[in-house]
Design a protein around this motif. Sequence first.
Motif, PDB file in Angstrom:
ATOM      1  N   PHE A 170       1.549   6.942  -0.736  1.00  0.00           N
ATOM      2  CA  PHE A 170       0.174   6.460  -0.874  1.00  0.00           C
ATOM      3  C   PHE A 170      -0.594   6.783   0.401  1.00  0.00           C
ATOM      4  O   PHE A 170      -0.039   6.710   1.505  1.00  0.00           O
ATOM      5  N   ASN A 171      -1.859   7.166   0.223  1.00  0.00           N
ATOM      6  CA  ASN A 171      -2.699   7.546   1.355  1.00  0.00           C
ATOM      7  C   ASN A 171      -3.994   6.744   1.323  1.00  0.00           C
ATOM      8  O   ASN A 171      -4.878   7.007   0.506  1.00  0.00           O
ATOM      9  N   GLU A 172      -4.068   5.730   2.174  1.00  0.00           N
ATOM     10  CA  GLU A 172      -5.275   4.913   2.320  1.00  0.00           C
ATOM     11  C   GLU A 172      -5.814   4.474   0.961  1.00  0.00           C
ATOM     12  O   GLU A 172      -7.007   4.565   0.682  1.00  0.00           O
ATOM     13  N   TYR A 173      -4.916   3.989   0.131  1.00  0.00           N
ATOM     14  CA  TYR A 173      -5.306   3.552  -1.216  1.00  0.00           C
ATOM     15  C   TYR A 173      -5.836   2.119  -1.167  1.00  0.00           C
ATOM     16  O   TYR A 173      -5.193   1.235  -0.600  1.00  0.00           O
ATOM     17  N   SER A 174      -6.973   1.903  -1.790  1.00  0.00           N
ATOM     18  CA  SER A 174      -7.572   0.573  -1.826  1.00  0.00           C
ATOM     19  C   SER A 174      -7.757   0.144  -3.274  1.00  0.00           C
ATOM     20  O   SER A 174      -8.515   0.764  -4.021  1.00  0.00           O
ATOM     21  N   LEU A 175      -7.055  -0.909  -3.664  1.00  0.00           N
ATOM     22  CA  LEU A 175      -7.171  -1.458  -5.015  1.00  0.00           C
ATOM     23  C   LEU A 175      -8.162  -2.621  -5.003  1.00  0.00           C
ATOM     24  O   LEU A 175      -8.014  -3.555  -4.211  1.00  0.00           O
ATOM     25  N   LYS A 176      -9.145  -2.551  -5.882  1.00  0.00           N
ATOM     26  CA  LYS A 176     -10.081  -3.655  -6.046  1.00  0.00           C
ATOM     27  C   LYS A 176     -10.412  -3.801  -7.531  1.00  0.00           C
ATOM     28  O   LYS A 176     -10.642  -2.794  -8.201  1.00  0.00           O
ATOM     29  N   PRO A 177     -10.439  -5.024  -8.055  1.00  0.00           N
ATOM     30  CA  PRO A 177     -10.143  -6.265  -7.341  1.00  0.00           C
ATOM     31  C   PRO A 177      -8.644  -6.471  -7.160  1.00  0.00           C
ATOM     32  O   PRO A 177      -7.851  -6.002  -7.984  1.00  0.00           O
ATOM     33  N   LYS A 178      -8.293  -7.127  -6.094  1.00  0.00           N
ATOM     34  CA  LYS A 178      -6.905  -7.487  -5.875  1.00  0.00           C
ATOM     35  C   LYS A 178      -6.574  -8.741  -6.682  1.00  0.00           C
ATOM     36  O   LYS A 178      -7.479  -9.458  -7.126  1.00  0.00           O
ATOM     37  N   PRO A 179      -5.287  -9.027  -6.898  1.00  0.00           N
ATOM     38  CA  PRO A 179      -4.934 -10.247  -7.627  1.00  0.00           C
ATOM     39  C   PRO A 179      -5.443 -11.488  -6.897  1.00  0.00           C
ATOM     40  O   PRO A 179      -5.577 -11.488  -5.674  1.00  0.00           O
TER      41      PRO A 179
END
Length: 366
Positions: A170-179
Motif C-alpha cells: 500500500f502506498n499512502e492509501y487513505s480510506l474514508k470514511p473509516k469505521p
Amino acid sequence: MSTRDDALKFAYWVPNVSGGLVISNIGQRTSWTPEYNRKLAQIAEKAGFDYALSQIRFTAGYGADNQHESVSFSQDLLAHTEKLKVIAALLPGPWNPALAAKQIATINHLSNGRIAVNVVSGWFRGEFAAIGEHWLDHDERYRRSEEFIRALRGIWSEESFTFRGDFYRFNEYSLKPKPVNPQPEIFQGGSSRAARDMAARVSDWYFTNGNTPDGLRAQVEDIQTKAAANNHKVKIGINAFAIVRETEEEAKAVLQEIIDKANPEAVEGFAGQVKNAGKASPEGEGNWAKSTFEDLVQYNDGFRPNLIGTPRQVAERIVTLKEAGADLVLLGFLHFQEEVEYFGKHVLPLVREIEGARARETVVAG
C-alpha cells in the motif's frame, strides 16, 4: 446480550451453507435460506447471544451443496437485527485487504458498529484450485493472513497508510470514511503453532476447535504467555455443539443417532483433507490432528466439550470452559431455531447463575 464485562460471551454458527453442522443423514430442521436465517438471528438476539458467525465456502462438499457468500449474508442479518454482532468470514487470496477494509467499513456504518471479521487462512487445497487461487504452504498462509490483518488495521486507523509486505503493498492509501470506533473486531482460528503465534501477535480473538477443559487450558496458557510477551491481548473462543434435552439419556440418544447416521464416505473425505492440511504444518499438527471419526462428524470437534445433557449439566460444563480460559463459546445445534430459543430460556440463565455464584465464592475466598 451479556451484561457484565467478564460474563462469558455466546456466538452461534450461521447456517448460510446447506447440510447443517454435522456430516450425518439424521433429519435436521435447519435451513440455509435467507428467510430461515433472518428469523434465527432475531431468535438468537432475543435469547441473549452476543455474536453470529457466518461461514465462507466457495465449493460444494461434505453436504454443503449450496453456500451463500459470507459478507453480504452478514449484512442482511445485521439489517434484520438491532443488537447482535455478526462476524463475517474472509479468506485471504480471494479477498484483497483493500476491498475487505472498504466493505467492512461501510457495513460498520450501516450497522452502527456491529460487524466483525473472521480471517480464515484456508485448509482446503481443492477449493483454491477450483477457483484458480494460488495455494501456499501452511505457514505461508498464516504469514499472508497476518499481513492481511495488519493491513486492515492500518487502513482503518491511519490517515495515510503505507505498507511493504511480501503479499500486500500500500502506498499512502487513505480510506474514508473509516469505521466508527472501536474498530471492527478481528477473529481468527487454527491450532497449529503458526496459528497460535499469529493470534498472540495481531488478533483480537482466537477460535479453537472443540476440546476438553484440560486441553483448552493448555492452549490458552500457551497463547496468553506469548501474547503477554508481545504486549498484546487476545480473547479465546471455543467451538462446541450443544445437544440440550430434559434428560441426559435423551441428549445422549440424539448424539448417538447423529453418529450412527453419519455419512462415512463424506466424513472420511473430510478427514483426509483436514489431516493432510494439519500434517503440512512444520510440527505436523493442525486443528484436527487428534480427531477421531466421531469427532469429525461435527466439522470442528464440537462434541469434545461434551455439551450433551440437561440444561444444568451443560451450563456447569460451559462455566468449566470459562474457568479453563474461554471468553466465548461458539455453538452449533441440530435444529437451530428451536434449540437456540431453548438454550436462551433454559441454559443461559443457569450459566449466569453459576457465574455469579463462582464470582461470590472467589470474593469470599479472597
